[in-house]
Design an enzyme around this catalytic site. Structure first.
Site, PDB file in Angstrom:
ATOM      1  N   LYS A  58      -6.736 -20.956  14.473  1.00  0.00           N
ATOM      2  CA  LYS A  58      -6.794 -19.547  13.885  1.00  0.00           C
ATOM      3  C   LYS A  58      -7.477 -19.414  12.885  1.00  0.00           C
ATOM      4  CE  LYS A  58      -2.427 -20.954  11.437  1.00  0.00           C
ATOM      5  NZ  LYS A  58      -1.087 -20.814  11.575  1.00  0.00           N
ATOM      6  N   GLY A 309     -13.632  -3.989 -23.219  1.00  0.00           N
ATOM      7  CA  GLY A 309     -13.032  -5.059 -24.354  1.00  0.00           C
ATOM      8  C   GLY A 309     -14.251  -5.500 -25.204  1.00  0.00           C
ATOM      9  N   HIS A 751      -7.721  -2.435 -13.296  1.00  0.00           N
ATOM     10  CA  HIS A 751      -6.572  -2.698 -13.725  1.00  0.00           C
ATOM     11  C   HIS A 751      -5.481  -3.709 -12.825  1.00  0.00           C
ATOM     12  CE1 HIS A 751      -6.235   1.158 -16.275  1.00  0.00           C
ATOM     13  NE2 HIS A 751      -7.083   0.278 -16.919  1.00  0.00           N
ATOM     14  N   LEU A 770       3.205  14.611  -5.544  1.00  0.00           N
ATOM     15  CA  LEU A 770       3.359  15.296  -6.886  1.00  0.00           C
ATOM     16  C   LEU A 770       3.177  16.941  -6.715  1.00  0.00           C
ATOM     17  CD1 LEU A 770       1.501  12.812  -8.924  1.00  0.00           C
ATOM     18  CD2 LEU A 770       3.890  13.522  -9.442  1.00  0.00           C
ATOM     19  N   ALA A 773       6.066  18.229  -5.194  1.00  0.00           N
ATOM     20  CA  ALA A 773       7.262  18.542  -5.835  1.00  0.00           C
ATOM     21  C   ALA A 773       7.068  19.649  -6.897  1.00  0.00           C
ATOM     22  CB  ALA A 773       7.563  17.247  -6.769  1.00  0.00           C
ATOM     23  N   GLY A 774       5.975  20.109  -7.100  1.00  0.00           N
ATOM     24  CA  GLY A 774       6.005  21.242  -7.983  1.00  0.00           C
ATOM     25  C   GLY A 774       5.019  21.118  -9.290  1.00  0.00           C
ATOM     26  N   VAL A 777      -1.408  19.669  -9.771  1.00  0.00           N
ATOM     27  CA  VAL A 777      -2.412  18.633  -9.339  1.00  0.00           C
ATOM     28  C   VAL A 777      -3.756  19.210  -9.021  1.00  0.00           C
ATOM     29  CG1 VAL A 777      -2.499  16.710  -7.721  1.00  0.00           C
ATOM     30  CG2 VAL A 777      -0.353  17.409  -8.467  1.00  0.00           C
TER      31      VAL A 777
END
Length: 1092
Positions: A58, A309, A751, A770, A773-774, A777
């Site tokens: 495989k 950084g 990240h 989102l 949901a209100g 955005v």
């Protein structure tokens, strides 16, 4: 990045080596790897079982559901395996959306078994603990295991027992297999923990009468735990996702990243693409990729990467030249664009990093013009104006079209310009210079007409921190709603003087009564005081060696800011949480293993401590407190109005993007009330919901902004909070990483937590949830500022936000070092040097980098030429210098210098003292005749004096001829050192006029006395004058100047130092005692009356 997938072969190797179980694990280490370069004869010699057993083959390239895709060859002999591989090996195939070449295969023994003997087991990590999934039916047709499987969650720090496994997971397993499976699963879980796995799946796991067989396995390990697990892991090879090749340039950047404290990432998506990026910041890099894809550039996007950084100029140069090299290999009919973008840096010196990029652009200016590359630059942060100026200048001097923009331009606006979706401004407006915080802040950029709710100088009790509420026995302590106030005091772990000074300047500009930093902890020095500035005044802050002393002496401290390294952050944080006075800890370090982070979170929840981080820049509460480097330098603090509270609170993962939010919010509203960057790791110490609920309960916050990202499911809790009415204030949200769903293969963003493991974790899914949901955005990050402005204006219109008068902050003096960096001041230098420069990435000798010195094999003579004479001398000159050092290295223990060194060494003095004692004897009578001989002979020769005239004049004046005479050697007993040098000089020097003159003088002096020969000092002196005058590197005046200033005596001092050190070491090795000169070697000649 932390969780990285490993190959099936690597995973099985770990399991076979380290699992501890009473279950009989079969076929240990019985696997063979096959590639296009495999020598089958050698393979069968190494694995003879290939010739005798039935086999399974495989691909081992991180491909899911290989069985269903027809990519598993079962129950074959070796010839059958070869036949099966022939149409597949090195052939392109498509898996889901990814196209890739099958090039790495695994062969294992075939295990005959029944369907009833197949099981499924999986362990994976979440924030609360590790989930163990088990299903009594394994194999290809296992289906939806999330719905079917028995599930057991092992909390962080808890252990798994065989009884738990039997009772909760093995309910449908035949009795005769329960004991074996229980032991194996517990052993597997312990292995998973010990080797820092984050995901481990076996399907099927086969259990027969003979024992346990691991047929197929998929696994991920926490790559940040390398420093803990290196002894067991060895050198782990992390294969790329299927459909993406592993390029040597990616490996090169990964190696740079590993050797650097900065972050350097590069993933090649389409090397033939026309859109290339070089973005600063983990969050910003995702935003730029999103915007490129939103504007239709996904098929032409060549790479993903980021640098952050505070990389050095050299590191940035190496990173930039790698990208420029890649993008100038193949031409594109439309030309190419390079987007050098970034958010507003918190602490990176933008000008310094841009210098590295500018060097790379200059080096590649030919190919860049040939490939018709246009460059778009947008950046902000410390010294960004100088960085943009330098970038603009290189565009003018090289003829490469480079368009530069600062913080006045929206972060991603350059993407639209690069892709032709928006016009390029001729002269973009420039913001005030970094130095402008020296001026009254009222001259700074205007605040929007609808201004903030209250003056920063008005004291509000609501700002004071609310301590963690006492909880009932046995329940976790409640966490504080208000983390920071105008009276917050902190301890800083680590010698981060720049960050601390930035905090004190912020405190001063916010008109705080006292500095927010009470003390520092640094275990690597003793207790001492460190000097800082408080406005114009110098103050001292205590530095303690251990945490206990700091806590005891500063009981009012309730915040710890930890700059501890990724290796020590865990221990120092766990120690800090033992002190009840601490209610907030900010952990800056990136790369802490996830298992350690989860333990810190568990203890923090128990103690009622809020953790910000890891992998964060921190957070800021305008007018009150800032963590470390958050908010950048004072120019950005003032430009973004962070010295007084506004009405908008935000929470973000990215530190760089948090500063961008400061900029956006200050330009569209009355400013920031509080902002927190929770960190880019998979398990941040505190979550979006933790901070959004704090903001909901804080009267001063009128609206909330959340910048989420791909990976994890924390954003769904915000949706739930809005639906349930727990969150009633307006929430503006955007999740970055929308581009991920457009890529054909998995990309790990900057990240560690920015990777979707399932559809619900994608940014697109979360943004839609989102919106439903209100929450407010936007359609894209480009429109985020517009949505924030719209919501803010509505709150002003309905009276929720009442504008207040702007109050200018006090001015803060600029540090001398930074003012000089910006070119604002000048000061006469105390020293001047023209031979060496150690300030850059590489040591430079007289303009020549040290790597070039070794590459050119210049040797000691060449280095001496650079440092003493500021010249690259001819090869023969370098050899002559080295010969001089060799012949002057030593002349026995009897000479005064060696004698002094020996006496000093035997008196018990150290090497430096003994060497100095010997060197102090060098002068005209011993060893110091080189300069004097060179001067005397040169003067006589240059004045046209005949050798006989010179000898007679010196005799008449009563002077010795320096360089003539020897105590032992004579015309009949020549000094071989002089003979060796003479042969070399006569063979290699272009002319030897002064040496010939000196040899004529020697004929006259030796005719009078045989030992009045030209000695080694005199020879080197006159030969060196010939070298300086005839090698072509010096004018006559320069040659004479080097003789006059004593350069030639330096040859003897340097050479003889080797001998003196040898005598010192010899005496120490021989363990010689204190030297006392014998009486019989002293002639005592006291006056007569004293003798009587």
């Amino acid at each position: 990045m932390s969780a990285k997938a490993i190959s099936e072969q690597t995973g099985k190797e770990f399991l076979y080596k380290y699992i501890c179980t009473t279950a009989a694990v079969q076929n240990r280490f019985r696997y063979a790897n096959v590639t296009s370069e495999t020598d089958w004869d050698r393979l069968t010699q190494e694995h003879p079982w290939l010739l005798t057993e039935r086999l399974v083959v495989k691909p081992d390239q991180l491909i899911k559901r290989r069985g269903k895709l027809g990519l598993v060859g079962i129950n074959l002999d070796l010839q059958g395996v070869q036949d099966w591989l022939r149409p597949r090996l090195m052939r392109e195939t498509t898996v889901a959306k990814a196209k890739g070449v099958l090039k790495n295969f695994l062969i294992e023994p075939f295990v005959p078994h029944t369907q009833e003997e197949e099981f499924y087991v999986c362990i994976y990590a979440t924030r609360e603990g590790d989930h163990v999934l088990f299903h009594h039916e394994g194999g290809v047709e296992v289906g939806d295991v999330d719905a079917k499987a028995q599930r057991l969650m092992v909390a962080v720090d808890d252990k798994l027992s065989e009884d738990q496994v039997t009772e909760q997971l093995l309910t449908h397993v035949p009795e005769d297999k329960k004991e074996v499976l229980a032991s194996f699963i517990v052993g597997l879980f312990n292995l998973y923990e010990d080797l820092y796995f984050t995901y481990l799946e076996i399907n099927p796991l086969v259990v027969t009468q003979d024992g346990v067989y691991i047929l197929d396995m998929a696994a991920k390990i926490d790559a940040t735990a390398d420093y803990i697990c290196k002894a067991k892991w060895g050198d782990v090879d992390f294969p790329p996702p299927f459909g993406r090749e592993a390029y040597p340039e990616e490996a090169y950047i990964a190696d740079l990243d590993a050797k650097s404290g900065a972050s350097l990432k590069l993933t090649l998506l389409n090397p033939r693409g026309r859109i290339w990026t070089m973005v600063a910041g983990g969050g910003a890099s995702v935003v730029y990729s999103d915007t490129i894809c939103d504007l239709g550039g996904v098929d032409e996007l060549a790479n993903y990467g980021e640098y952050s950084g505070a990389p050095s100029e050299q590191q940035t140069y190496d990173y930039a030249k790698t990208i420029l090299s890649l993008m100038t290999r193949e031409k594109h009919h439309q030309g190419k664009v390079l987007i050098i973008g970034g958010s507003i840096a918190n602490f990176t010196n933008v000008a310094a990093t841009f210098k590295g990029i500018v060097r790379a652009i200059k080096d590649y200016q030919g190919p860049l013009k040939e490939h018709e590359v246009t460059i778009f630059v947008r950046r902000g942060g410390p010294n960004y104006q100088e960085g943009l100026r330098v970038m603009g200048e290189v565009g003018k001097t090289t003829g490469i079209p480079i368009h530069v923009f600062g913080t006045e331009t929206h972060m991603t606006a350059i993407v639209g310009m690069a892709l032709g979706h928006r016009p390029i401004p001729n002269q973009p407006p420039m913001d005030a210079h970094t130095a402008n915080f020296l001026l009254n802040a009222s001259n700074n950029a205007m605040t929007p007409a609808t201004t903030r709710t209250a003056s920063f100088s008005e004291h509000k009790t609501a700002n004071d921190a609310t301590p963690a509420k006492k909880s009932k026995a046995g329940l976790p302590a409640a966490k504080a709603t208000t983390l920071f106030s105008r009276h917050t005091k902190t301890i800083v772990w680590g010698m981060q003087t720049r960050a601390v000074q930035g905090m004190l300047d912020f405190d001063y500009v916010c008109s705080r009564d006292e500095p927010s930093v009470a003390a520092m902890v640094y275990p690597f020095t003793g207790d001492h005081k460190q000097k800082f500035y408080w406005g114009h005044k110098e103050i001292l802050l205590p530095v303690y060696k251990n945490m206990a002393d700091a806590m005891k002496k500063h009981p009012g401290v309730d915040v710890l800011i930890s700059f501890a390294s990724l290796r020590s952050a865990f221990d120092s944080t766990m120690e800090t949480m033992q002190y009840p006075q601490i209610h907030t800890i900010a952990i800056i370090a990136e790369g802490i293993p996830e298992a350690q982070t989860r333990k810190m979170i568990k203890m923090a929840d128990e103690k009622g401590v809020t953790i910000i981080g890891p992998a964060t820049v921190g957070g800021i509460k305008p007018g009150c407190f800032k963590i470390g480097n958050t908010g950048g330098m004072l120019d950005n603090i003032l430009a973004s109005k962070l010295y007084r509270p506004g009405s908008v609170a935000y929470v973000s993962r990215s530190g760089g993007m948090s500063n961008e939010l400061n900029n956006i919010i200050s330009r569209t509203t009355d400013g920031v009330y509080e902002g927190v960057a929770i960190g880019g790791d998979r398990y941040p110490g505190s979550t979006f919901m933790d901070h959004v609920l704090r903001y909901q309960d804080t009267p001063g916050v009128k609206m909330i902004v959340m910048l989420g990202e791909i990976g994890g499911t924390e954003e769904y809790k915000i949706c739930q909070g809005i639906r349930e009415g727990r969150i009633t204030k307006p929430v503006v949200c955007w999740c970055i990483g929308t581009c991920a769903t457009m890529f054909s293969s998995e990309v790990q963003f900057g990240h560690a937590g920015a990777c979707a493991n399932q559809a619900s974790e994608t940014a697109v899914a979360k943004n839609q949830a989102l919106r439903d949901a209100g929450a407010y955005v936007p359609k894209s990050f480009d429109e985020l500022g517009d949505v924030i402005r719209t919501v803010y204006d509505e709150l002003v219109a309905n009276g929720t936000i009442v504008p207040a008068q702007e109050v200018p902050p006090p001015t803060v003096p600029m540090d001398y070092s930074w003012a000089r960096e910006l070119g604002l001041i000048r000061k006469p230098a105390s020293f001047m040097t023209s031979i060496c420069d150690e300030r850059g990435q590489e040591l430079i000798y007289a303009g020549m980098p040290i790597t070039e010195v070794f590459k050119e094999e210049m040797g000691l003579g060449g280095v001496l030429g650079l440092l003493w004479f500021q010249r690259r001398l001819p090869r023969y000159a370098c050899q002559f210098i080295e010969m001089c050092l060799m012949v002057t290295a030593d002349h026995g223990p009897a000479v005064s210098g060696a004698h002094n060194t020996i006496v000093c060494a035997r008196a018990g003095k150290d090497l430096i003292s003994s060497l100095t004692s010997g060197l102090l004897t060098i002068g005209d009578r011993f060893g110091g005749a080189l300069d004097a001989a060179a001067k005397q002979f040169s003067k006589a020769f240059d004045s046209g004096m005949l050798p006989m005239e010179f000898v007679n004049k010196m005799k008449k004046d009563g002077k010795l001829i320096m360089g003539i005479g020897h105590r032992v050697k004579s015309i009949n007993n020549p000094d071989m050192r002089v003979q060796i040098l003479k042969d070399f000089v006569k063979q290699h020097f272009p002319a030897t006029q002064l040496l010939d003159y000196a040899l004529d003088v020697e004929k006259i002096t030796t005719s009078k006395k045989p030992n009045l020969i030209l000695n080694v000092d005199g020879f080197i002196g006159v030969a060196f004058v010939d070298l300086l005058r005839t090698c072509g590197g010096f004018t006559r005046d320069e040659a004479d100047e080097f003789v006059e200033i004593g350069a030639l005596n330096g040859i003897f001092v340097l050479g003889r130092s080797m001998g003196f050190i040898g005598h010192y070491l010899d005496q120490k090795r021989l363990k010689q005692g204190l030297y006392r000169h014998p009486w019989d070697d002293i002639s005592y000649v006291l006056p007569e009356h004293m003798s009587m």
